[in-house]
Design an enzyme around this catalytic site. Structure first.
Site, mmCIF file in Angstrom:
data_model
loop_
_atom_site.group_PDB
_atom_site.id
_atom_site.type_symbol
_atom_site.label_atom_id
_atom_site.label_comp_id
_atom_site.label_asym_id
_atom_site.label_seq_id
_atom_site.Cartn_x
_atom_site.Cartn_y
_atom_site.Cartn_z
ATOM 1 N N TYR A 164 45.936 40.982 40.691
ATOM 2 C CA TYR A 164 44.500 41.244 40.609
ATOM 3 C C TYR A 164 44.140 42.473 41.440
ATOM 4 O O TYR A 164 43.381 43.334 40.993
ATOM 5 C CB TYR A 164 43.744 40.018 41.097
ATOM 6 C CG TYR A 164 42.248 40.061 40.853
ATOM 7 C CD1 TYR A 164 41.737 39.924 39.572
ATOM 8 C CD2 TYR A 164 41.350 40.228 41.903
ATOM 9 C CE1 TYR A 164 40.370 39.948 39.336
ATOM 10 C CE2 TYR A 164 39.985 40.257 41.682
ATOM 11 C CZ TYR A 164 39.496 40.121 40.393
ATOM 12 O OH TYR A 164 38.149 40.153 40.155
ATOM 13 N N THR A 199 30.009 32.757 42.810
ATOM 14 C CA THR A 199 30.505 32.345 41.495
ATOM 15 C C THR A 199 31.729 31.463 41.705
ATOM 16 O O THR A 199 32.262 31.370 42.821
ATOM 17 C CB THR A 199 30.905 33.550 40.628
ATOM 18 O OG1 THR A 199 32.054 34.180 41.213
ATOM 19 C CG2 THR A 199 29.768 34.559 40.526
#
Length: 259
Positions: A164, A199
């Site tokens: 990532y 989130t």
């Protein structure tokens, strides 16, 4: 839609990928609040329709289009759908991304996880940008593109996020390089790198909201996660005429954790 103190995108069309949930949905809603016609894109129809419903319930105009960012043909069709419905493509936010293999050391990261992140997080942004620029460079007023990178790509302090981190760092570099390539076309390109945001992605496995809050008090100088609205505000700034001379920047919104 109820007017706000600012209405910077009245009559303009904004496209947001990965807009079915999380930061992408928050960005789409923020553009709608400031008068934009919003095209929301993603792989799953149901969450996109939920985003459209939220916008329309508040009086805005929106269109949902399912599209896979790893397909150049689907992205070209997405841009065409936006222009066919609303007449132009003035802003694009390339937000779609994925984190796989979380917690796995680099030497043990499965090849399929690595390739998935490369395909979606990097190639997907490039293909989307190509489709968007192809339209924007034909328009008298050009357009603005904001790519969503990550503070992990700026300074990774988390083990087990190699894939990532690499792909999001690539998004930041891609944004700076493409900005130089296309400013003469009238297209401004920038990036936003969110840090921990409210989130689902900001939770560690098994972590509760109270656990996350406690962790943020030590990890982030601000002492908390950023809100989706705070990240969206950074995106709207870069996409707006307020940032008319901002080209090729990566605006980090992370509560000071990379300072």
């Amino acid at each position: 839609m109820t007017a706000t103190a600012r209405n910077r995108f009245s009559g303009r069309t904004a496209l947001v990928t990965g807009a079915g949930t999380g930061i992408g949905r928050g960005i789409a809603l923020a553009f709608a609040r400031e008068g934009a016609h919003v095209v929301v894109a993603g792989r799953r129809a149901e969450p996109l329709e939920e985003t459209v419903a939220l916008i329309e319930r508040a009086g805005g105009k929106a269109l949902a289009v399912t599209a896979d960012v790893t397909s150049a043909a689907e992205l070209r069709a997405l841009v065409s759908a936006a222009v066919d419905r609303f007449g132009s493509l003035d802003v694009a936010v390339n937000n779609a991304g994925v984190l796989t293999g979380r917690g796995v050391p680099a030497a043990d990261l499965p090849e399929d996880a690595w390739r998935t992140m490369l395909d979606i997080n990097v190639t997907g942004v490039l293909l989307a940008l190509q489709a968007e620029v192809a339209q924007m460079r034909t328009q008298p007023n050009g357009g603005a593109i904001v790519n969503i990178a990550s503070r992990i790509g700026v300074h990774s302090r988390l083990r087990g996020t190699t894939g990532y981190a690499v792909t999001k760092a690539a998004v930041s570099v891609l944004s700076r390089s493409a900005a130089l390539d296309h400013i003469a076309d009238g297209v401004r390109i920038n990036a936003v790198s969110p840090g921990p945001t409210a989130t689902d992605m900001s939770f560690k496995p098994g972590e509760t909201e109270a656990d996350r809050a406690a962790r943020m008090r030590t990890e982030a100088p601000l002492g908390r996660v950023s809100t989706v609205e705070e990240v969206a505000a950074a995106v709207l700034y870069l996409a707006s005429d307020d940032a008319a001379s901002v080209v090729g920047t990566d605006l980090v919104v992370d509560g000071g954790s990379t300072a």
